[in-house]
Design a protein around this motif. Structure first.
Motif, PDB file in Angstrom:
ATOM      1  N   SER A  15       3.509  -2.882 -15.489  1.00  0.00           N
ATOM      2  CA  SER A  15       3.914  -4.051 -14.596  1.00  0.00           C
ATOM      3  C   SER A  15       3.353  -3.730 -13.220  1.00  0.00           C
ATOM      4  O   SER A  15       3.757  -4.582 -12.065  1.00  0.00           O
ATOM      5  CB  SER A  15       5.371  -4.129 -14.789  1.00  0.00           C
ATOM      6  N   GLY A  16       2.782  -2.769 -13.080  1.00  0.00           N
ATOM      7  CA  GLY A  16       2.274  -2.377 -11.552  1.00  0.00           C
ATOM      8  C   GLY A  16       2.690  -1.009 -11.144  1.00  0.00           C
ATOM      9  O   GLY A  16       3.270  -0.072 -11.985  1.00  0.00           O
ATOM     10  N   LEU A  17       2.863  -0.961  -9.862  1.00  0.00           N
ATOM     11  CA  LEU A  17       3.175   0.410  -9.253  1.00  0.00           C
ATOM     12  C   LEU A  17       4.471   0.347  -8.427  1.00  0.00           C
ATOM     13  O   LEU A  17       4.744  -0.519  -8.162  1.00  0.00           O
ATOM     14  CB  LEU A  17       1.993   0.927  -8.139  1.00  0.00           C
ATOM     15  N   ARG A  18       5.272   1.252  -8.698  1.00  0.00           N
ATOM     16  CA  ARG A  18       6.328   1.707  -7.594  1.00  0.00           C
ATOM     17  C   ARG A  18       5.850   3.034  -6.944  1.00  0.00           C
ATOM     18  O   ARG A  18       5.634   4.000  -7.507  1.00  0.00           O
ATOM     19  CB  ARG A  18       7.792   1.909  -8.496  1.00  0.00           C
ATOM     20  N   ALA A  19       6.449   3.129  -5.930  1.00  0.00           N
ATOM     21  CA  ALA A  19       6.443   4.149  -4.927  1.00  0.00           C
ATOM     22  C   ALA A  19       7.497   4.466  -4.117  1.00  0.00           C
ATOM     23  O   ALA A  19       8.081   3.373  -3.524  1.00  0.00           O
ATOM     24  CB  ALA A  19       5.081   3.777  -3.915  1.00  0.00           C
ATOM     25  N   ALA A  20       7.715   5.605  -3.542  1.00  0.00           N
ATOM     26  CA  ALA A  20       8.935   6.174  -2.850  1.00  0.00           C
ATOM     27  C   ALA A  20       8.508   7.207  -1.967  1.00  0.00           C
ATOM     28  O   ALA A  20       7.715   8.061  -2.490  1.00  0.00           O
ATOM     29  CB  ALA A  20       9.855   6.240  -3.726  1.00  0.00           C
ATOM     30  N   THR A  39      12.920   6.664   0.738  1.00  0.00           N
ATOM     31  CA  THR A  39      12.810   5.238   1.222  1.00  0.00           C
ATOM     32  C   THR A  39      11.866   4.588  -0.114  1.00  0.00           C
ATOM     33  O   THR A  39      10.958   5.050  -0.497  1.00  0.00           O
ATOM     34  CB  THR A  39      11.697   4.989   2.447  1.00  0.00           C
ATOM     35  N   ARG A  40      12.511   3.514  -0.389  1.00  0.00           N
ATOM     36  CA  ARG A  40      11.853   2.685  -1.337  1.00  0.00           C
ATOM     37  C   ARG A  40      11.481   1.264  -0.867  1.00  0.00           C
ATOM     38  O   ARG A  40      11.918   0.735   0.140  1.00  0.00           O
ATOM     39  CB  ARG A  40      12.758   2.058  -2.589  1.00  0.00           C
ATOM     40  N   SER A  41      10.609   0.882  -1.516  1.00  0.00           N
ATOM     41  CA  SER A  41       9.790  -0.723  -0.951  1.00  0.00           C
ATOM     42  C   SER A  41      10.139  -1.619  -2.365  1.00  0.00           C
ATOM     43  O   SER A  41       8.993  -1.727  -3.066  1.00  0.00           O
ATOM     44  CB  SER A  41       8.617  -0.606  -0.458  1.00  0.00           C
ATOM     45  N   ALA A  42      10.987  -2.422  -2.701  1.00  0.00           N
ATOM     46  CA  ALA A  42      11.077  -2.949  -4.169  1.00  0.00           C
ATOM     47  C   ALA A  42      10.170  -4.175  -3.826  1.00  0.00           C
ATOM     48  O   ALA A  42       9.491  -4.429  -4.961  1.00  0.00           O
ATOM     49  CB  ALA A  42      12.414  -3.314  -4.274  1.00  0.00           C
ATOM     50  N   ASP A  43      10.097  -4.699  -2.832  1.00  0.00           N
ATOM     51  CA  ASP A  43       9.328  -6.078  -2.634  1.00  0.00           C
ATOM     52  C   ASP A  43       7.795  -5.688  -2.989  1.00  0.00           C
ATOM     53  O   ASP A  43       7.089  -6.367  -3.640  1.00  0.00           O
ATOM     54  CB  ASP A  43       9.277  -6.613  -1.425  1.00  0.00           C
ATOM     55  N   LEU A  44       7.203  -4.663  -2.259  1.00  0.00           N
ATOM     56  CA  LEU A  44       5.849  -3.974  -2.663  1.00  0.00           C
ATOM     57  C   LEU A  44       5.768  -3.694  -4.116  1.00  0.00           C
ATOM     58  O   LEU A  44       4.634  -3.999  -4.647  1.00  0.00           O
ATOM     59  CB  LEU A  44       5.451  -2.898  -1.677  1.00  0.00           C
ATOM     60  N   THR A  45       6.842  -3.175  -4.700  1.00  0.00           N
ATOM     61  CA  THR A  45       6.653  -2.610  -6.109  1.00  0.00           C
ATOM     62  C   THR A  45       6.422  -3.893  -6.778  1.00  0.00           C
ATOM     63  O   THR A  45       5.642  -4.006  -7.825  1.00  0.00           O
ATOM     64  CB  THR A  45       7.671  -1.876  -6.507  1.00  0.00           C
ATOM     65  N   HIS A  66      -3.942  -0.807  -4.558  1.00  0.00           N
ATOM     66  CA  HIS A  66      -2.566  -1.042  -4.606  1.00  0.00           C
ATOM     67  C   HIS A  66      -1.851  -0.016  -3.604  1.00  0.00           C
ATOM     68  O   HIS A  66      -0.839  -0.429  -3.114  1.00  0.00           O
ATOM     69  CB  HIS A  66      -1.993  -0.850  -6.130  1.00  0.00           C
ATOM     70  N   LEU A  67      -2.186   1.094  -3.836  1.00  0.00           N
ATOM     71  CA  LEU A  67      -1.411   2.257  -3.595  1.00  0.00           C
ATOM     72  C   LEU A  67      -1.516   2.429  -1.982  1.00  0.00           C
ATOM     73  O   LEU A  67      -0.211   2.727  -1.456  1.00  0.00           O
ATOM     74  CB  LEU A  67      -1.786   3.636  -4.330  1.00  0.00           C
ATOM     75  N   LEU A  68      -2.730   2.186  -1.280  1.00  0.00           N
ATOM     76  CA  LEU A  68      -2.815   2.818  -0.092  1.00  0.00           C
ATOM     77  C   LEU A  68      -1.968   1.811   0.933  1.00  0.00           C
ATOM     78  O   LEU A  68      -1.317   2.431   1.749  1.00  0.00           O
ATOM     79  CB  LEU A  68      -4.261   2.695   0.299  1.00  0.00           C
ATOM     80  N   PRO A  69      -2.050   0.405   0.758  1.00  0.00           N
ATOM     81  CA  PRO A  69      -1.295  -0.315   1.595  1.00  0.00           C
ATOM     82  C   PRO A  69       0.509  -0.069   1.227  1.00  0.00           C
ATOM     83  O   PRO A  69       1.191  -0.124   2.166  1.00  0.00           O
ATOM     84  CB  PRO A  69      -1.400  -1.821   1.181  1.00  0.00           C
ATOM     85  N   MET A  70       0.651   0.089   0.057  1.00  0.00           N
ATOM     86  CA  MET A  70       2.313   0.593  -0.155  1.00  0.00           C
ATOM     87  C   MET A  70       2.612   1.762   0.582  1.00  0.00           C
ATOM     88  O   MET A  70       3.578   1.939   1.340  1.00  0.00           O
ATOM     89  CB  MET A  70       2.348   0.725  -1.687  1.00  0.00           C
ATOM     90  N   ALA A  71       1.652   2.957   0.478  1.00  0.00           N
ATOM     91  CA  ALA A  71       2.002   4.090   1.215  1.00  0.00           C
ATOM     92  C   ALA A  71       2.107   3.927   2.669  1.00  0.00           C
ATOM     93  O   ALA A  71       3.042   4.646   3.365  1.00  0.00           O
ATOM     94  CB  ALA A  71       0.870   5.304   0.832  1.00  0.00           C
ATOM     95  N   ARG A  72       1.312   3.227   3.175  1.00  0.00           N
ATOM     96  CA  ARG A  72       1.163   2.983   4.956  1.00  0.00           C
ATOM     97  C   ARG A  72       2.330   2.186   5.179  1.00  0.00           C
ATOM     98  O   ARG A  72       3.195   2.405   6.112  1.00  0.00           O
ATOM     99  CB  ARG A  72      -0.243   2.180   5.344  1.00  0.00           C
ATOM    100  N   ALA A  73       2.637   1.288   4.272  1.00  0.00           N
ATOM    101  CA  ALA A  73       4.046   0.498   4.602  1.00  0.00           C
ATOM    102  C   ALA A  73       5.433   1.273   4.719  1.00  0.00           C
ATOM    103  O   ALA A  73       6.188   1.163   5.372  1.00  0.00           O
ATOM    104  CB  ALA A  73       4.089  -0.607   3.539  1.00  0.00           C
ATOM    105  N   LEU A  74       5.368   2.237   3.542  1.00  0.00           N
ATOM    106  CA  LEU A  74       6.488   2.967   3.238  1.00  0.00           C
ATOM    107  C   LEU A  74       6.543   3.959   4.565  1.00  0.00           C
ATOM    108  O   LEU A  74       7.676   4.289   5.104  1.00  0.00           O
ATOM    109  CB  LEU A  74       6.279   3.776   2.284  1.00  0.00           C
TER     110      LEU A  74
END
Length: 338
Positions: A15-20, A39-45, A66-74
């Motif tokens: 279903s995609g990536l989750r990151a924290a 810190t989690r970002s459920a919306d990005l996930t 997928h991952l780099l924008p999520m990491a920078r946003a976190l």
């Protein structure tokens, strides 16, 4: 702007990536990963979507998109800082991870300044999330089913071979067995279940249309697994549905027994959405585990695969990872590891 150092945990599945993020410095081995600086970002996930699979397996370029924008946003949500270590748990890493292993460590070092990267099969992060770095076995079950165990010197796995070759006892397996019983009832063959036929008709429409609905689908395992809750719903009153879940329990326990170390007292834990089916599956499963693994203690899972990825990231940042390294199941890249 803070100069805090963080580690990043990533869980990649269908279903995609989750990151924290988790604070890197000062984390103690006994400290739950959710207790400090997480810190989690459920919306990005939710918005990430699955990573493509190409000729070299899981597509590293698409993964990074997928991952780099999520990491920078976190990092931005955390108030800034830097990521020193990343642990990624990826579905398909063992058999489809060549591109990830070749590209991700250097790309993450270049893009984020990451010094150490761990690439793990999602079963390994499920193990770490459930049991930490203690010997034992973990069954991860949802649409599919895999068991993984270790004595902390090597990994053993059982099943996880997909819905055509295995995943015995998983959601797709249960759903397919339930639908077969529905078709038997429709035909008037032995082993059919009128209760499951009624449920299948309610969910899918006339069962004569099932082949046309299911066979062309690219998400056929998920479609089959969608019927597993119906099997569980019928099980208390329907002997055929009850038998399906008892067979599923036997398969799951057999996989756990195949990987659980016997040389020392170990633990067995269950993780994944399949076990939300509740007592109709869990009652026979607990009986099977007690019979097939009398030498192991059943314990609840401490966390999920994302928690496991965070724990691995914390440990590689501190150079204290105790889980066994393996070229396909768990490898660490960084100074002294290349």
């Amino acid at each position: 702007m803070t100069h805090e150092e963080y580690v990043l945990g990533v869980d990649s599945g269908g279903s995609g990536l989750r990151a924290a993020l988790h604070v890197a410095r000062g984390a103690r081995r006994s400290e739950p990963v959710r207790s400090v600086g997480l810190t989690r970002s459920a919306d990005l996930t939710r918005s990430a979507g699955p990573v493509r699979t190409g000729p070299r397996g899981v597509d590293a370029g698409h993964f990074l998109e997928h991952l780099l924008p999520m990491a920078r946003a976190l990092l931005e949500q955390a108030g800034g800082g830097r990521i020193t270590a990343v642990a990624i748990g990826a579905a398909g890493l063992a058999t489809l991870g060549d591109d990830l292993r070749a590209e991700l460590p250097s790309a993450l070092e270049q893009a984020l300044g990451v010094r150490r990267t761990a690439l793990a099969a999602d079963a390994v992060t499920a193990y770490m999330g459930a049991l930490g770095d203690r010997p034992g076995a973990v069954v991860a079950a949802g649409t599919g089913m895999i068991a993984i165990g270790t004595d902390l010197t090597a990994w053993r796995r059982a099943d996880g071979w997909g819905h055509l070759l295995g995943d015995c006892g998983g959601g797709a397996w249960i759903g397919r067995a339930g639908l077969e019983a529905a078709m038997r009832a429709h035909d008037g063959r032995r082993g059919g279940s009128k209760a499951l036929l009624a449920r299948a008709t309610e969910r899918f429409g006339p069962v004569t249309g099932l082949p046309g609905q299911l066979y062309p689908r690219t998400d056929r395992p998920a479609a089959l697994a969608s019927f597993a809750p119906d099997v569980a719903g019928c099980a208390p009153e329907d002997p055929v549905a009850h038998g399906v879940l008892r067979d599923a329990a036997r398969h799951i326990a057999e996989a756990a027994a195949a990987v659980c170390p016997r040389a020392e007292p170990g633990e067995v834990s269950l993780t994944g959405g399949l076990f939300k089916l509740g007592p109709p599956l869990l009652a026979p499963l607990y009986e099977e585990l007690a019979e097939q693994l009398p030498y192991a203690r059943r314990v609840p899972a401490a966390g999920d695969p994302l928690d496991g990825a965070l724990r691995i990231a914390v440990d590689i940042a501190a150079d204290r990872l105790r889980l066994p390294h393996d070229a396909r199941m768990l490898c660490v890249h960084g100074p002294g590891d290349r």
